[in-house]
Design an enzyme around this catalytic site. Structure first.
Site, short mmCIF file in Angstrom:
data_model
loop_
_atom_site.label_atom_id
_atom_site.label_comp_id
_atom_site.label_asym_id
_atom_site.label_seq_id
_atom_site.Cartn_x
_atom_site.Cartn_y
_atom_site.Cartn_z
N GLY A 11 0.84 -1.20 0.00
CA GLY A 11 0.00 0.00 0.00
C GLY A 11 0.87 1.24 0.00
O GLY A 11 1.83 1.32 0.76
N ARG A 72 1.17 -5.08 -4.95
CA ARG A 72 1.36 -6.23 -4.06
C ARG A 72 1.53 -7.42 -5.01
O ARG A 72 0.55 -7.99 -5.48
CB ARG A 72 0.14 -6.42 -3.15
N ASP A 103 5.02 -4.75 6.00
CA ASP A 103 5.48 -6.10 6.35
C ASP A 103 5.46 -7.08 5.17
O ASP A 103 6.33 -7.95 5.06
CB ASP A 103 4.76 -6.66 7.58
N THR A 126 4.37 2.81 5.48
CA THR A 126 2.98 2.37 5.57
C THR A 126 2.24 3.30 6.51
O THR A 126 2.82 3.74 7.52
CB THR A 126 2.84 0.92 6.06
N ASP A 128 -0.01 2.43 8.45
CA ASP A 128 -0.54 1.68 9.60
C ASP A 128 0.31 1.80 10.87
O ASP A 128 -0.17 1.52 11.96
CB ASP A 128 -0.67 0.19 9.24
N ASP A 130 2.52 -0.19 11.85
CA ASP A 130 2.51 -1.51 12.49
C ASP A 130 3.83 -2.26 12.32
O ASP A 130 3.87 -3.49 12.26
CB ASP A 130 1.36 -2.37 11.92
N ARG A 172 -5.18 -1.55 9.20
CA ARG A 172 -5.13 -3.01 9.08
C ARG A 172 -5.40 -3.65 10.43
O ARG A 172 -6.46 -3.39 11.00
CB ARG A 172 -3.79 -3.46 8.49
O1 F6P Z 1 -1.59 -1.11 4.73
C1 F6P Z 1 -2.18 0.07 4.31
C2 F6P Z 1 -3.66 -0.10 4.14
O2 F6P Z 1 -4.21 1.15 3.70
C3 F6P Z 1 -4.41 -0.62 5.35
O3 F6P Z 1 -4.65 0.38 6.31
C4 F6P Z 1 -5.65 -1.19 4.72
O4 F6P Z 1 -6.16 -2.25 5.50
C5 F6P Z 1 -5.15 -1.71 3.39
O5 F6P Z 1 -3.92 -1.06 3.13
C6 F6P Z 1 -6.09 -1.48 2.24
O6 F6P Z 1 -5.56 -2.13 1.13
P1 F6P Z 1 -6.02 -1.86 -0.36
O7 F6P Z 1 -5.47 -0.52 -0.78
O8 F6P Z 1 -5.44 -2.97 -1.14
O9 F6P Z 1 -7.52 -1.82 -0.36
#
Ligand code: F6P
Length: 323
Positions: A11, A72, A103, A126, A128, A130, A172
């Site tokens: 992300g 990803r 991660d 990120t 998050d 995390d 997340r």
């Molecule tokens: O890891 C960053 C994040 O924005 C999280 O907060 C969220 O759960 C996820 O990515 C959303 O992923 P996507 O952009 O694939 O919908």
């Protein structure tokens, strides 16, 4: 180290561009050849490399997103995909990789290093927050401010209409954005995965608030608080308090965009620089992070597996201040 490649993966997060700029400029400053790889690990597999000099990263320190694009990569999870990626690294003479991401990105970097011995260093990017081994991840501060500003706006309309708002924020499986944005916006309650509030506790807080004459409330809910969806929560609340005028807002990807905050630009610049210097010092399979204002290098495995604790004081303060 003579030639490095840098990529952004997973992300996106505000400040990734500032980190990329720092990597490219530090490498060039020290006469290390630098390649950017487009679309994360997919670019390694599909040979999407571009040579980057100091001017390749002009005017991006203030831009959200990532000019390299991010992905990803599903292919990189396969041994065949990683083999192709390795062959392309060999073809370009790349001896080290800087991987900016979270991660998932670090898991990929670690496997790649273990399989092929290509040196890797992680930079935590990120929203998050995390990742273990750094007080803050790149993008977190900007996302937090976006969440705060958005919730402030919701508060205006909540107050005007005497409404209860449930606001879902990203993160997340972690509650850092929720806890800090909730505290900063005076939320009545903050629901995070690290502290599973029972619905009874939430309802008790509503009742207490009623007694003190509170006519509108905001409840911040982390997306990782998995006791049913935020809509289930709103419905349950409506059953318990039929008079409440309830609305749900999911902030979503607005939290991932925008120009990075000053704190994120500075952090990204320091970590991008730290990643290149780390490689020059012979480090590998580690992540560059900032702890108490010091550059620290943490084994990638720890960065992925260990977790930063939620600050219990913040939880307590947010409860006390919500009476
Ligand atoms: O890891 C960053 C994040 O924005 C999280 O907060 C969220 O759960 C996820 O990515 C959303 O992923 P996507 O952009 O694939 O919908």
């Amino acid at each position: 180290v003579k030639k490095i490649a840098v990529l952004t993966s997973g992300g996106d997060a505000p400040g990734m561009n500032a980190a990329l700029r720092a990597v490219v400029r530090t490498a060039n400053y020290y006469n290390i050849e630098c390649y950017g790889v487009r679309e994360g690990y997919n670019g390694l597999i599909h040979d999407d490399f571009l040579k980057m000099g100091p001017r390749s990263v002009k005017n991006i320190i203030n831009q959200g997103g990532t000019i390299l694009k991010s992905a990803r990569s599903v292919e990189f999870r396969t041994p065949e995909g990683r083999q192709k990626a390795y062959e392309n690294c060999v073809k370009h003479g790349v001896d080290a990789l800087v991987c900016i991401g979270g991660d998932g990105t670090f898991t990929g970097a670690k496997i790649f290093y273990e399989e092929f011995g290509i040196r890797v260093i992680g930079v935590p990017g990120t929203i998050d927050n995390d990742i273990f081994g750094t007080d803050n991840t790149i993008g977190y501060d900007t996302a937090l401010n976006t969440a705060m500003e958005s919730i402030d706006k919701i508060r205006d309309t909540a107050t005007s209409h005497n409404r209860v708002f449930f606001v879902e924020v990203m993160g997340r499986d972690a509650g850092f954005i929720a806890l800090n944005s909730g505290l900063a916006t005076g939320a009545l309650d903050i629901l995070i995965p690290e502290k599973k509030d029972s619905r009874d506790e939430l309802f008790a807080n509503f009742r207490k608030a009623e007694k003190t004459g509170k006519a509108s409330s905001i409840v911040v809910v982390a997306e990782g608080e998995k006791q049913g969806s935020i809509y289930d929560l709103a419905n349950l609340t409506k059953e318990e308090f039929p008079d409440y005028d309830i609305r749900v807002t999911i902030l979503g990807h607005i939290q991932r965009g925008g120009s990075p905050s000053c704190a994120d630009r500075v952090l990204a610049s320091r970590l991008g620089y730290g990643a290149v210097v780390g490689l020059m010092e012979g480090k590998t399979n580690v992540m560059a992070g900032m702890r108490s204002n010091d550059m620290v290098y943490t084994p990638i495995e720890d960065a992925i597996k260990k977790h930063n604790e939620i600050n219990k004081d913040l939880l307590l303060i947010s409860e006390i201040l919500a009476i």
